[in-house]
Design a protein around this motif. Structure first.
Motif, mmCIF file in Angstrom:
data_model
loop_
_atom_site.group_PDB
_atom_site.id
_atom_site.type_symbol
_atom_site.label_atom_id
_atom_site.label_comp_id
_atom_site.label_asym_id
_atom_site.label_seq_id
_atom_site.Cartn_x
_atom_site.Cartn_y
_atom_site.Cartn_z
ATOM 1 N N SER A 55 14.472 62.113 -24.256
ATOM 2 C CA SER A 55 14.720 62.437 -22.845
ATOM 3 C C SER A 55 16.186 62.270 -22.454
ATOM 4 C CB SER A 55 13.844 61.555 -21.953
ATOM 5 O OG SER A 55 14.040 60.190 -22.267
ATOM 6 N N ARG A 56 16.891 61.311 -23.072
ATOM 7 C CA ARG A 56 18.257 61.033 -22.602
ATOM 8 C C ARG A 56 19.216 62.208 -22.819
ATOM 9 N NH1 ARG A 56 17.932 57.522 -27.173
ATOM 10 N NH2 ARG A 56 19.259 58.214 -28.906
ATOM 11 N N ASN A 57 18.988 62.999 -23.873
ATOM 12 C CA ASN A 57 19.869 64.148 -24.102
ATOM 13 C C ASN A 57 19.085 65.443 -24.316
ATOM 14 O OD1 ASN A 57 18.772 63.663 -26.573
ATOM 15 N ND2 ASN A 57 20.685 62.978 -27.553
ATOM 16 N N ASN A 58 17.788 65.381 -24.007
ATOM 17 C CA ASN A 58 16.913 66.548 -24.133
ATOM 18 C C ASN A 58 16.888 67.122 -25.544
ATOM 19 O OD1 ASN A 58 15.004 67.778 -22.546
ATOM 20 N ND2 ASN A 58 16.293 69.558 -22.072
ATOM 21 N N GLN A 59 17.119 66.260 -26.508
ATOM 22 C CA GLN A 59 17.132 66.687 -27.906
ATOM 23 C C GLN A 59 15.701 66.754 -28.438
ATOM 24 O OE1 GLN A 59 19.075 63.861 -30.439
ATOM 25 N NE2 GLN A 59 19.059 65.174 -32.257
#
Length: 289
Positions: A94-98
């Motif tokens: 979630s933090r970088n949508n990776q």
């Protein structure tokens, strides 16, 4: 007085006859019923067919993993008997949508020890019952109780292996061979665990972050647990790590549910037979049961 003694003797004779019938007929009827139920359970575990000595081939079953609370982890696990033969997992960070994708190496399978152990206990219970076939004559209630206790022990162990997942520390999960099953290799900040809980196949993914050497956090290594929570800390190599996110997804395995029902019914039958035997023990206190 004589009449009372005659009545008592007559009652005792009737009870003696009932007890003899119980030992010679009723016990074997229950043992046959138990064997039939446990053979059905064994089919769920693809145990060797009775008398053939050959093991049934375990078919591959695909299970879609998902959670109603999050779509961050999705995947498909392929179960073949007591082994995971394939795994295909997507994880959204979630933090970088990776989006991360990892799958089992083609040359690898992961044995689910819980299923293997439960299967072995069922096999042992069937073996105990088969050793007391129709030609065997039970002499005392104690013999029946001893057999029922031995069968119930195996069935309880089989059930407990499915209902009670192992508690593992985070270093134990990190050191598990499961982490080396994937291609590409799992990132160093991810841990994965797979286990059975009741009738469900569960996959847990732990996201980690390193604690800085000058961190003001009080470092308290987490103990063993089935499911660790965010904030759990552990030491791995030269690093101190903390769980930042936990993602758990699961799916129901219908045949495991069947097996658990068979265990419960079998345990009830064993207990009912023990209760019948115990009723007669109160009439003949000098008998060795």
């Amino acid at each position: 007085m004589a009449t009372a003694m005659a009545a008592t003797a007559a009652e005792r004779a009737v009870l003696e006859e009932e007890f003899r019938w119980l030992l010679h007929d009723e016990v074997h009827a229950v043992l046959r019923q138990l064997q039939d139920i446990l053979k059905e359970a064994s089919l769920r575990f693809t145990l060797p067919c009775s008398g053939t000595g050959t093991e049934g081939s375990a078919k591959q079953e695909n299970f879609i993993l998902g959670s109603c609370s999050t779509d961050q982890v999705k995947g498909v696990l392929t179960l073949q008997g007591d082994a995971l033969s394939q795994a295909d997992v997507n994880l959204k960070i979630s933090r970088n949508n990776q989006l991360l994708h990892f799958a089992f190496r083609e040359d690898k399978q992961w044995k689910l020890q819980q299923i293997q152990d439960a299967r072995n206990h069922v096999s042992q219970a069937i073996y105990l019952l088969a050793n007391r076939d129709e030609s065997y004559q039970f002499r005392t209630g104690a013999e029946v109780l001893k057999l029922m206790d031995a069968v119930m022990l195996q069935l309880t162990r089989a059930r407990n292996r499915l209902t009670t997942p192992a508690t593992l520390t985070l270093p134990e999960i990190a050191a598990s061979g499961l982490t080396r099953m994937f291609a590409p290799a799992l990132p160093s900040d991810l841990l994965v665990n797979v286990y059975i809980n009741l009738n469900k196949l569960c996959l847990t993914v732990y996201q980690l972050h390193a604690l800085q050497p000058n961190s003001t956090k009080n470092f308290r290594p987490a103990g063993g647990a089935v499911l660790h929570s965010p904030g759990a800390m552990f030491e791995w190599g030269s690093q101190r790590l903390e769980v930042s996110h936990v993602h758990k997804v699961e799916c129901v395995i219908p045949w495991l549910n069947d097996a658990l029902v068979f265990f419960t019914v079998s345990l009830q039958l064993c207990q009912q037979l023990k209760d019948k035997i115990s009723v007669f023990s109160s009439y003949w206190s000098y008998r060795p049961f």
